[in-house]
Design a protein around this motif. Sequence first.
Motif, PDB file in Angstrom:
ATOM      1  N   GLU A   1      -0.605   9.607   6.713  1.00 58.88           N
ATOM      2  CA  GLU A   1      -0.457  11.014   5.455  1.00 58.88           C
ATOM      3  C   GLU A   1      -0.441  12.093   5.027  1.00 58.88           C
ATOM      4  OE1 GLU A   1      -3.884   9.806   2.904  1.00 58.88           O
ATOM      5  OE2 GLU A   1      -4.290   7.365   3.501  1.00 58.88           O
TER       6      GLU A   1
ATOM      7  N   GLU B   1       4.584   5.952  -5.098  1.00 58.81           N
ATOM      8  CA  GLU B   1       4.825   5.406  -6.887  1.00 58.81           C
ATOM      9  C   GLU B   1       3.847   6.603  -7.715  1.00 58.81           C
ATOM     10  OE1 GLU B   1       3.500   1.927  -9.280  1.00 58.81           O
ATOM     11  OE2 GLU B   1       5.084   1.363  -8.673  1.00 58.81           O
ATOM     12  N   LYS B   2       2.097   6.734  -6.911  1.00 62.13           N
ATOM     13  CA  LYS B   2       1.364   7.934  -7.478  1.00 62.13           C
ATOM     14  C   LYS B   2       2.142   9.205  -6.806  1.00 62.13           C
ATOM     15  CE  LYS B   2      -2.949   5.302  -6.970  1.00 62.13           C
ATOM     16  NZ  LYS B   2      -4.003   5.642  -6.151  1.00 62.13           N
ATOM     17  N   GLY B   3       1.947   9.338  -6.165  1.00 60.26           N
ATOM     18  CA  GLY B   3       2.772  11.111  -6.015  1.00 60.26           C
ATOM     19  C   GLY B   3       2.130  11.642  -5.154  1.00 60.26           C
ATOM     20  N   ASP B   4       0.942  11.220  -4.960  1.00 58.50           N
ATOM     21  CA  ASP B   4      -0.622  12.244  -4.369  1.00 58.50           C
ATOM     22  C   ASP B   4      -0.246  11.996  -3.063  1.00 58.50           C
ATOM     23  OD1 ASP B   4      -1.976  11.195  -6.598  1.00 58.50           O
ATOM     24  OD2 ASP B   4      -2.367   9.589  -6.283  1.00 58.50           O
ATOM     25  N   THR B   5       0.336  12.068  -2.088  1.00 62.66           N
ATOM     26  CA  THR B   5       0.385  11.789  -1.150  1.00 62.66           C
ATOM     27  C   THR B   5       1.584  11.632  -0.641  1.00 62.66           C
ATOM     28  OG1 THR B   5      -0.113   9.323  -0.126  1.00 62.66           O
ATOM     29  CG2 THR B   5      -2.307  11.142  -0.225  1.00 62.66           C
TER      30      THR B   5
ATOM     31  N   LYS C   1       0.779  -1.413   0.203  1.00 63.33           N
ATOM     32  CA  LYS C   1       0.179  -0.202  -0.043  1.00 63.33           C
ATOM     33  C   LYS C   1       1.243   0.832  -0.145  1.00 63.33           C
ATOM     34  CE  LYS C   1      -3.158   2.162   2.515  1.00 63.33           C
ATOM     35  NZ  LYS C   1      -4.551   2.235   3.649  1.00 63.33           N
TER      36      LYS C   1
ATOM     37  N   ARG D   1       2.428   1.933  -3.479  1.00 64.37           N
ATOM     38  CA  ARG D   1       1.394   2.121  -4.082  1.00 64.37           C
ATOM     39  C   ARG D   1       0.891   3.820  -3.675  1.00 64.37           C
ATOM     40  NH1 ARG D   1      -3.210  -0.988  -3.065  1.00 64.37           N
ATOM     41  NH2 ARG D   1      -2.130  -2.315  -2.271  1.00 64.37           N
ATOM     42  N   MET D   2       1.107   4.230  -2.737  1.00 62.31           N
ATOM     43  CA  MET D   2       1.027   5.680  -2.445  1.00 62.31           C
ATOM     44  C   MET D   2       2.097   6.399  -3.112  1.00 62.31           C
ATOM     45  SD  MET D   2      -0.622   5.244   1.395  1.00 62.31           S
ATOM     46  CE  MET D   2      -1.073   6.299   1.183  1.00 62.31           C
TER      47      MET D   2
END
Length: 81
Positions: A81, A65-69, A59, A62-63
């Motif tokens: 987060e 990798e997305k770079g969202d948070t 998890k 993946r977070m």
Amino acid sequence: LISLFAVPVPILLFITFHRMWLVTGNGNPNYIFFQCFAYGLFVSTMTLDFISATVKRDKVLRMVEKGDTIVKQDDDDKVTE
């Protein structure tokens, strides 16, 4: 981690009670049953701990990798987060 250090206890007791029951003839088969039960319980606990840690790790990866948070880890190993 606790279950990892607790596994040798039922293993050593199983060996001891197996010898008492089969070699000397003064043991009880219920002892062997409960030692196998405790061993299975500790192994299943270790498996669940491993699966839980793997899911948490995936998890976080993946977070990131997305770079969202922005992910940081607290002192008590909780991902926030």
